[in-house]
Design a protein around this motif. Structure first.
Motif, mmCIF file in Angstrom:
data_model
loop_
_atom_site.group_PDB
_atom_site.id
_atom_site.type_symbol
_atom_site.label_atom_id
_atom_site.label_comp_id
_atom_site.label_asym_id
_atom_site.label_seq_id
_atom_site.Cartn_x
_atom_site.Cartn_y
_atom_site.Cartn_z
ATOM 1 N N GLN A 349 27.160 12.443 49.892
ATOM 2 C CA GLN A 349 26.019 13.087 49.240
ATOM 3 C C GLN A 349 25.809 14.485 49.796
ATOM 4 O OE1 GLN A 349 23.126 10.146 50.426
ATOM 5 N NE2 GLN A 349 22.481 11.321 52.194
ATOM 6 N N ALA A 350 24.796 15.158 49.253
ATOM 7 C CA ALA A 350 24.471 16.517 49.684
ATOM 8 C C ALA A 350 24.255 16.561 51.188
ATOM 9 C CB ALA A 350 23.217 16.997 48.956
ATOM 10 N N ASP A 351 24.876 17.545 51.824
ATOM 11 C CA ASP A 351 24.775 17.697 53.270
ATOM 12 C C ASP A 351 24.789 19.183 53.605
ATOM 13 O OD1 ASP A 351 25.586 17.964 56.074
ATOM 14 O OD2 ASP A 351 26.004 15.829 56.065
ATOM 15 N N VAL A 352 25.974 19.788 53.657
ATOM 16 C CA VAL A 352 26.089 21.212 53.981
ATOM 17 C C VAL A 352 25.329 22.075 52.979
ATOM 18 C CG1 VAL A 352 27.712 23.136 54.167
ATOM 19 C CG2 VAL A 352 28.257 20.933 55.226
ATOM 20 N N THR A 379 32.430 15.518 46.981
ATOM 21 C CA THR A 379 31.418 14.475 46.846
ATOM 22 C C THR A 379 31.908 13.364 45.929
ATOM 23 O OG1 THR A 379 29.677 16.126 47.127
ATOM 24 C CG2 THR A 379 29.027 13.996 46.226
ATOM 25 N N ARG A 380 31.830 12.138 46.422
ATOM 26 C CA ARG A 380 32.336 11.025 45.613
ATOM 27 C C ARG A 380 31.426 10.749 44.416
ATOM 28 N NH1 ARG A 380 29.975 6.118 47.944
ATOM 29 N NH2 ARG A 380 29.373 6.399 50.139
ATOM 30 N N ASP A 381 32.049 10.258 43.367
ATOM 31 C CA ASP A 381 31.367 10.127 42.085
ATOM 32 C C ASP A 381 30.251 9.094 42.104
ATOM 33 O OD1 ASP A 381 31.384 10.971 39.223
ATOM 34 O OD2 ASP A 381 31.751 8.836 38.897
ATOM 35 N N ASP A 382 30.342 8.116 43.012
ATOM 36 C CA ASP A 382 29.337 7.051 43.025
ATOM 37 C C ASP A 382 28.226 7.322 44.033
ATOM 38 O OD1 ASP A 382 30.844 6.735 45.315
ATOM 39 O OD2 ASP A 382 31.050 4.561 45.137
#
Length: 546
Positions: A349-352, A379-382
């Motif tokens: 998920q969102a991080d950087v 970012t993975r789709d799920d």
């Protein structure tokens, strides 16, 4: 199915159970919301059609009002909420429904704006709302995470700052447990648990020891929410007399005790942490997001010290100004953590990308774009819903309008289920339901992305990017609050307008504005009109601290 609630109790329609804010069963990792049997979920199966008239007398067991009276009261109270703050979208009915339902679901898990009842301590927002979490492993057990301050809180703050204060009061109320938690791990100050319920003891399930031990950025997330609250309200009473200053100082003290000095780098480091990207388990060193919120936490304690009279030691400021931030000079991107390899990684998920917003960490447009494009690909789709709203905000900043709209649509279209616009955590419909974390991220994309709103400790900035969401022809924010003032903002294709609805008569300071070469004082009923993609700055005459 939709749910109804008032911040004290809530239930999913046709559910057999009601849930109460702050009421849990189970200790530590077995904690979950206590299920109260619902006496109002009456459903009947008619075995015979010999008569078309049936009656049920429940009035003798309660003091319920007539249905029409209840409905009228319900409509009246919700109208008061919408008059206090709302978002209006012209010529896109479906997007308007999405916005209304997102705000409704978050507000239904928060205390009412006014009540005749005695004030009660609020016990947090959960990703699955107040209406779910009655079984171990279901909708995160009704626990509070970083979701509260990072995803749901910002949009609530701008319209309903008194409710934002209620959210922060939850963390202050559990300060003893936060102090104990820091001591438990050998540190000082307040360290908040990853999952929190009634007592503030960490209630993360035993399945997930890594997040319990290492995902400590939540302490910085809470401090950042306090920063935003001070930016919007200048609430000195909260800082001095309601332990807001203690919250800010003690979270900063934790980070100062957590950092260590690397003699080779000649910089400070924060080791053995789990970043927002939980795929980085069990832990990493120098999470760039964690280091950023730690630095901002210490800086905030210093910025408000003239009010709190809690002096920040020079050693703390040295840490804040000299933390190590992993960065690749070749590709010009921030690395998620030390030794992160973007060529061989996926993230949850969102991080950087959160460095750019909401943290607004200084960086060039090139680095901002590189971070967005790199981590979007990884970012993975799920992953959870709220990630794409942050990418949309970033691309709106950079005027990449087509990509921004694609990501904005991705942030909600595949996560929301008709007919009641119920949010799910993942696209496949699994995870927490109703996932108000995702609703909060979506609302941020509307406010801070298409609205172009930014907050610093001394200024409110409005700079709509020059693109309206989807098919809309106008975007309006009614009842934006800032330092005792109330504004209506209307954004059109080429122009935006700011109307001063109210000013704080108790505030001796003037409210000023700046736009290019224009300067002036604001008065009630003033309307300012400017071209989109130009910056309006609104601020009080004096800074927070000299």
């Amino acid at each position: 199915m939709a749910y109804v609630g008032n911040g004290h109790v809530a239930t999913v329609i046709f559910s057999d159970f009601i849930y109460m804010n702050g009421l849990y069963n189970g200790a530590n990792g077995t904690s979950h919301r206590a299920r109260i049997p619902s006496t109002h979920n009456w459903q009947f199966k008619l075995e015979s059609l010999s008569s078309s008239l049936y009656s049920l007398d429940v009035a003798s067991a309660s003091n319920e009002r007539e249905p029409d009276e209840i409905w009228s009261s319900h409509v009246s109270l919700w109208n008061q909420v919408w008059l206090n703050g709302r978002i209006e979208i012209r010529d896109d009915v479906e997007l308007q429904r999405q916005v209304n339902s997102a705000l409704y679901y978050i507000l239904s898990s928060l205390p009412p704006l006014s009540t005749r009842s005695e004030h009660k301590q609020f016990y947090g927002l959960s990703p699955g709302s107040l209406s779910r979490g009655g079984r171990l492993g279901e909708d995160y057990g009704g626990h509070s995470f970083w979701d509260t301050e990072t995803w749901m809180y910002p949009s609530i703050l701008l319209f309903y700052p008194t409710l934002a204060k209620e959210i922060l009061s939850y963390r202050i109320a559990l300060r003893d447990a936060a102090a104990h938690n820091a001591h438990l791990f050998g540190y000082i100050g307040w360290r908040y648990p990853w999952e929190s319920a009634r007592t503030g003891i960490d209630v993360t399930p035993d399945c997930c020891p890594e997040v319990r031990l290492y995902q400590m950025h939540i302490t910085g997330d809470i401090a950042f929410a306090a920063r935003q609250y001070i930016a919007v309200t200048r609430d000195q009473s909260w800082l001095k007399f309601e332990m807001g200053g203690d919250l800010i100082y003690e979270t900063a003290r934790f980070w100062a005790s957590r950092a260590i000095y690397n003699l080779d780098r000649k910089q400070y480091e924060i080791l053995m942490v789990l970043p927002p990207d939980e795929d980085a388990q069990p832990f990493k060193n120098n999470s760039v997001f964690t280091n950023a919120v730690a630095s901002l936490s210490i800086q905030l304690a210093d910025r408000v010290s003239c009010i709190t009279e809690k002096s920040v030691p020079p050693a703390w400021l040295d840490i804040a100004n000299n933390l190590y931030f992993p960065f690749d000079n070749v590709t010009q991107i921030h690395l998620e953590y030390e030794n992160f390899n973007p060529k061989n990684a996926t993230i949850k998920q969102a991080d950087v990308v959160l460095l750019g917003f909401p943290l607004m960490w200084p960086m060039s447009k090139e680095v901002r774009r590189n971070d967005l494009l790199t981590y979007e690909r990884l970012t993975r789709d799920d992953g959870p819903a709220m990630t794409w709203s942050m990418h949309a905000i970033g691309h709106l900043e950079l005027k990449d309008f087509e990509l921004a709209e694609e990501l904005f649509r991705r942030s909600y279209e595949t996560y929301v289920r008709p007919p009641f616009n119920v949010w799910t955590e993942a696209r496949s419909g699994v995870g927490a339901v109703n996932f108000i974390t995702g609703a909060g991220g979506f609302l941020q994309a509307v406010l801070f992305g298409y609205g172009g709103i930014r907050l610093t400790l001394n200024e409110l900035e409005i700079m709509p990017p020059g693109r309206l969401p989807n098919r809309s022809t106008q975007l309006a924010f009614h009842g934006l609050k800032y330092n005792g003032a109330t504004f209506d903002v209307m954004i059109e294709k080429e122009m935006y307008h700011v109307n001063v609805v109210a000013l704080n008569n108790d505030n001796s300071q003037s409210m000023l504005y700046e736009h290019e070469q224009q300067r002036g004082s604001l008065r009630v009923n003033d309307t300012l009109s400017f071209r989109v993609d130009t910056r309006l700055i609104i601020h009080l005459a004096a800074p927070l601290c000299p």
